[in-house]
Scaffold this motif. Structure first.
Motif, PDB file in Angstrom:
ATOM      1  N   ALA A  31      30.034  46.687  73.136  1.00  0.00           N
ATOM      2  CA  ALA A  31      29.932  45.665  72.094  1.00  0.00           C
ATOM      3  C   ALA A  31      31.306  45.313  71.538  1.00  0.00           C
ATOM      4  O   ALA A  31      31.627  44.137  71.332  1.00  0.00           O
ATOM      5  CB  ALA A  31      29.002  46.145  70.980  1.00  0.00           C
ATOM      6  N   LEU A  40      25.149  43.382  68.450  1.00  0.00           N
ATOM      7  CA  LEU A  40      25.070  43.612  69.891  1.00  0.00           C
ATOM      8  C   LEU A  40      24.818  45.084  70.195  1.00  0.00           C
ATOM      9  O   LEU A  40      24.061  45.421  71.113  1.00  0.00           O
ATOM     10  CB  LEU A  40      26.361  43.146  70.585  1.00  0.00           C
ATOM     11  N   GLU A  97      21.440  46.019  70.200  1.00  0.00           N
ATOM     12  CA  GLU A  97      20.704  45.349  71.278  1.00  0.00           C
ATOM     13  C   GLU A  97      19.771  44.280  70.719  1.00  0.00           C
ATOM     14  O   GLU A  97      18.619  44.155  71.116  1.00  0.00           O
ATOM     15  CB  GLU A  97      19.948  46.377  72.128  1.00  0.00           C
ATOM     16  N   LEU A 124      28.007  34.196  74.266  1.00  0.00           N
ATOM     17  CA  LEU A 124      26.884  35.121  74.056  1.00  0.00           C
ATOM     18  C   LEU A 124      25.560  34.408  74.301  1.00  0.00           C
ATOM     19  O   LEU A 124      24.633  34.986  74.887  1.00  0.00           O
ATOM     20  CB  LEU A 124      26.926  35.685  72.631  1.00  0.00           C
ATOM     21  N   LEU A 174      21.563  35.463  74.683  1.00  0.00           N
ATOM     22  CA  LEU A 174      21.292  35.794  73.291  1.00  0.00           C
ATOM     23  C   LEU A 174      20.824  34.544  72.537  1.00  0.00           C
ATOM     24  O   LEU A 174      21.454  33.493  72.626  1.00  0.00           O
ATOM     25  CB  LEU A 174      22.550  36.355  72.628  1.00  0.00           C
TER      26      LEU A 174
END
Length: 266
Positions: free
Chosen positions: A122, A153, A156, A184, A189
């Motif tokens: 991360a 991050l 998760e 991202l 994401l």
């Protein structure tokens, strides 16, 4: 799958609604830019989306479950307004902040080798690995924002929500910060962003929602630029200005990249 589903949502701190009859959905992998004038209810709407506030009417679902009963908080990464500046008071290192993202997974237990690997990944992903042992208070505003994204991050998170994250961040750092968000999002994401700079939203987001208590637009950035949502939400005296990038750069070597894109002007 739908990450967020709002149906006829109304909410007010008093008898007067701050958010009224708002329905919209955010699909997984989407990058939603949420815009509107000051006091339009954007931050409140974001809190409703994340289940941090409950609507007076209507329903909110997170990943197919009622936000009221949603208990997988680790799937949500939230960077609240001005959290990075408030964090300057914390006597804590970058690594320690990012390790907090693992707490929902390990409880009160120690971080194991896999947890430490996830934290390191991360830190690396957001570009602050070399700052891991530095105190948070010694970082710039843009660096602190990256740290809080790294924390999400490390947890998760499947959805990252940010409330005007680049306020007070210098122009070059802003540009790099939004490039990071786009990367991202490209990696899958889901991102929901409140941002006052209309150009940042139309450049980086895949979907735009324009709010002033009620929802005036929800759709693709190209459709937003062609709609009358801005004038309706912000008032008839507002307009969008397009800057000639090449002209600006040719005449100003200290050009502020935050004005590179379309901005709302009085």
């Amino acid at each position: 799958m739908t990450a967020i589903e709002l149906s006829d949502v109304t909410f007010g701190y008093t008898d007067t609604p701050v958010v009224e009859d708002v329905s919209l959905s955010v699909e997984e992998g989407e990058f939603l830019g949420l815009v509107g004038p000051n006091g339009s209810g954007k931050s409140t709407l974001l809190r409703l989306m994340l289940g941090l506030a409950s609507p007076d009417a209507g329903t909110v679902e997170l990943f197919g479950e009622s936000a009221r009963s949603f208990d997988a908080g680790e799937r949500l990464g939230y960077v609240a307004q001005d959290v990075a500046n408030a964090a300057t008071e914390m006597p804590i290192t970058v690594r320690e902040v990012v390790e907090m993202g693992r707490y929902p997974h390990v409880g009160f237990g120690r971080l194991g080798a896999e947890d430490r690997r996830i934290v390191a990944d991360a830190l690396d992903t957001v570009g602050v690995a070399e700052l891991a042992d530095r105190r948070l208070a010694h970082l710039s505003g843009g660096q602190r924002q990256r740290v809080f994204i790294a924390r999400a991050l490390a947890g998760e998170a499947d959805l990252l929500a940010l409330d005007e994250p680049a306020v007070g961040v210098d122009a070059d750092s802003r540009e790099a910060f939004y490039d990071l968000l786009r990367d991202l999002n490209d990696d899958g994401l889901t991102v929901v962003l409140i941002e006052h700079d209309i150009g940042v939203v139309t450049e980086h987001a895949t979907t735009v929602a324009c709010l002033n208590r009620r929802l005036f637009f929800h759709g693709e950035p190209s459709g937003f630029a062609e709609s009358d949502a801005l004038s309706r939400a912000y008032g008839a005296n507002q307009r969008m200005l397009e800057h000639d990038h090449s002209h600006d750069h040719a005449h100003d070597s200290t050009h502020d990249h935050s004005h590179d894109s379309t901005r709302l002007q009085p």
